[in-house]
Structure formats: structure tokens, C-alpha cells
Write a protein that holds these residues in place. Sequence first.
Motif, PDB file in Angstrom:
ATOM      1  N   LEU A 135      35.489  64.101  51.178  1.00  0.00           N
ATOM      2  CA  LEU A 135      35.740  62.887  51.964  1.00  0.00           C
ATOM      3  C   LEU A 135      35.098  62.977  53.347  1.00  0.00           C
ATOM      4  CD1 LEU A 135      39.433  62.127  50.971  1.00  0.00           C
ATOM      5  CD2 LEU A 135      37.356  60.949  50.210  1.00  0.00           C
ATOM      6  N   GLU A 136      35.159  64.139  53.949  1.00  0.00           N
ATOM      7  CA  GLU A 136      34.524  64.340  55.256  1.00  0.00           C
ATOM      8  C   GLU A 136      33.006  64.166  55.139  1.00  0.00           C
ATOM      9  OE1 GLU A 136      34.663  64.622  59.155  1.00  0.00           O
ATOM     10  OE2 GLU A 136      36.494  65.061  58.062  1.00  0.00           O
ATOM     11  N   GLN A 137      32.419  64.745  54.102  1.00  0.00           N
ATOM     12  CA  GLN A 137      30.969  64.625  53.890  1.00  0.00           C
ATOM     13  C   GLN A 137      30.582  63.186  53.565  1.00  0.00           C
ATOM     14  OE1 GLN A 137      28.704  66.784  54.593  1.00  0.00           O
ATOM     15  NE2 GLN A 137      26.980  65.606  53.840  1.00  0.00           N
ATOM     16  N   MET A 138      31.389  62.509  52.751  1.00  0.00           N
ATOM     17  CA  MET A 138      31.090  61.113  52.407  1.00  0.00           C
ATOM     18  C   MET A 138      31.176  60.224  53.637  1.00  0.00           C
ATOM     19  SD  MET A 138      30.129  59.377  49.778  1.00  0.00           S
ATOM     20  CE  MET A 138      29.167  58.155  50.634  1.00  0.00           C
ATOM     21  N   HIS A 139      32.096  60.529  54.548  1.00  0.00           N
ATOM     22  CA  HIS A 139      32.221  59.785  55.803  1.00  0.00           C
ATOM     23  C   HIS A 139      30.913  59.897  56.606  1.00  0.00           C
ATOM     24  CE1 HIS A 139      34.297  57.985  59.210  1.00  0.00           C
ATOM     25  NE2 HIS A 139      33.902  58.991  59.968  1.00  0.00           N
ATOM     26  N   LYS A 140      30.343  61.102  56.649  1.00  0.00           N
ATOM     27  CA  LYS A 140      29.068  61.318  57.358  1.00  0.00           C
ATOM     28  C   LYS A 140      27.926  60.569  56.667  1.00  0.00           C
ATOM     29  CE  LYS A 140      30.410  65.839  59.085  1.00  0.00           C
ATOM     30  NZ  LYS A 140      30.303  67.277  58.854  1.00  0.00           N
ATOM     31  N   ILE A 141      27.864  60.673  55.354  1.00  0.00           N
ATOM     32  CA  ILE A 141      26.815  59.977  54.589  1.00  0.00           C
ATOM     33  C   ILE A 141      26.921  58.476  54.823  1.00  0.00           C
ATOM     34  CG2 ILE A 141      26.016  59.382  52.255  1.00  0.00           C
ATOM     35  CD1 ILE A 141      26.872  62.284  51.438  1.00  0.00           C
ATOM     36  N   GLU A 196      22.409  59.112  45.030  1.00  0.00           N
ATOM     37  CA  GLU A 196      21.686  60.390  45.019  1.00  0.00           C
ATOM     38  C   GLU A 196      22.342  61.412  45.938  1.00  0.00           C
ATOM     39  OE1 GLU A 196      19.430  61.163  42.787  1.00  0.00           O
ATOM     40  OE2 GLU A 196      19.543  59.114  42.023  1.00  0.00           O
ATOM     41  N   ARG A 197      22.739  60.989  47.116  1.00  0.00           N
ATOM     42  CA  ARG A 197      23.352  61.919  48.070  1.00  0.00           C
ATOM     43  C   ARG A 197      24.746  62.353  47.621  1.00  0.00           C
ATOM     44  NH1 ARG A 197      22.507  60.559  54.221  1.00  0.00           N
ATOM     45  NH2 ARG A 197      23.366  62.671  54.289  1.00  0.00           N
ATOM     46  N   LEU A 198      25.506  61.428  47.063  1.00  0.00           N
ATOM     47  CA  LEU A 198      26.828  61.762  46.542  1.00  0.00           C
ATOM     48  C   LEU A 198      26.702  62.854  45.482  1.00  0.00           C
ATOM     49  CD1 LEU A 198      29.597  59.274  45.705  1.00  0.00           C
ATOM     50  CD2 LEU A 198      28.944  60.927  43.995  1.00  0.00           C
ATOM     51  N   GLU A 253      25.341  66.212  47.362  1.00  0.00           N
ATOM     52  CA  GLU A 253      25.981  66.798  48.535  1.00  0.00           C
ATOM     53  C   GLU A 253      27.498  66.944  48.467  1.00  0.00           C
ATOM     54  OE1 GLU A 253      24.575  64.890  52.182  1.00  0.00           O
ATOM     55  OE2 GLU A 253      22.679  64.414  51.168  1.00  0.00           O
ATOM     56  N   LEU A 254      28.155  66.248  47.556  1.00  0.00           N
ATOM     57  CA  LEU A 254      29.617  66.301  47.531  1.00  0.00           C
ATOM     58  C   LEU A 254      30.133  67.333  46.533  1.00  0.00           C
ATOM     59  CD1 LEU A 254      29.370  63.817  49.295  1.00  0.00           C
ATOM     60  CD2 LEU A 254      31.087  62.719  47.903  1.00  0.00           C
ATOM     61  N   PRO A 255      31.196  68.060  46.913  1.00  0.00           N
ATOM     62  CA  PRO A 255      31.775  69.038  45.989  1.00  0.00           C
ATOM     63  C   PRO A 255      32.668  68.355  44.940  1.00  0.00           C
ATOM     64  CG  PRO A 255      32.965  69.085  48.068  1.00  0.00           C
ATOM     65  CD  PRO A 255      31.836  68.098  48.225  1.00  0.00           C
ATOM     66  N   ILE A 256      31.985  67.765  43.964  1.00  0.00           N
ATOM     67  CA  ILE A 256      32.648  67.095  42.839  1.00  0.00           C
ATOM     68  C   ILE A 256      32.083  67.733  41.574  1.00  0.00           C
ATOM     69  CG2 ILE A 256      32.998  64.917  41.602  1.00  0.00           C
ATOM     70  CD1 ILE A 256      32.455  63.485  44.305  1.00  0.00           C
TER      71      ILE A 256
END
Length: 147
Positions: free
Chosen positions: A66-72, A122-124, A127-130
Motif C-alpha cells: 500500500l505504501e509503494q502503491m501510494h508512491k506509484i 506494469e508497475r504494480l 514493484e508490489l509485494p503481491i
Amino acid sequence: MTEKKIKNIFVNGAISSAFIADSIAKHSSKKEIGGHSIFLGQVRADEIEGRLVSAIDYTAYEDVALEQMHKIRAEIFEKYPLTCMHIYQSLGTIKAGEICLFVFTSSSHRKPAMHACEEVVERLKAELPIWGKEIFENGTHQWKENK
């Protein structure tokens, strides 16, 4: 200046067609929008080494994601003149044929919405830990490679 609240992108279970339709319908009152771009990720019934995928069990390191998605999200809004952006990622077991990812971008014109939507997806994925564990019809499972 106040900090923007981090939006939760995660939903438990599959994303229904009714939810998608309702999300689209809610935008009809926004007269400044001229284009939407939508990506729907669907679980495939892949055949891997003679085994058929029946579902994928999605998990995530939610706080970090969620923190990374907020930045993206902030970077995408800086890069493209969007009106809005909505992202929903399933957690839990999603059967083959069901929707597991819904990305919806809107802008005054089509191209920013289209380019932003593609970049978000593409970034999701990168870059996201999913993570997804493929569940096969025979009951076995393995971790899915993100492509």
C-alpha cells in the motif's frame, strides 16, 4: 498541508462484474472526463506440465504494498493529466475465469488515461509485494511467476 490518506487497493475475493459496472456508472456525472481506460486481470486456466490451473491464491505484504502503491499513484498523477484512478487487487483464492485486478483511469482525453492505465498495471506487477500460488485441479500448487 495535510498528507493524503493511503488508499486500500485490496479486496477479499474476486472482483465482480457488478462492482466494475457500478464503478464505471459512478463516473457518468463527471462531465470533464472524455476518456477512460480499463484493465481487467483474469485468472487463466493455464496448463502447466499437464496440470490445469483451477485458481490462484493471492497474498501480499499489505503495508509495504500500500505504501509503494501510494508512491506509484502520486508519480502517475504527476506524469499524466488524470481526473481519477482506481485500483483493486484481489486477495484470497480466485477461480479461473474470475477477475483479480481492476485498474480504471480517467482523463479529459483518451491517451493520458490509456498510457497511465498501462503504466500502473506494469508497475504494480513489477514493484508490489503481491504473490500468487497457482492451485491445480489435482490439488497440487506452486508459486506463480509474475509476467
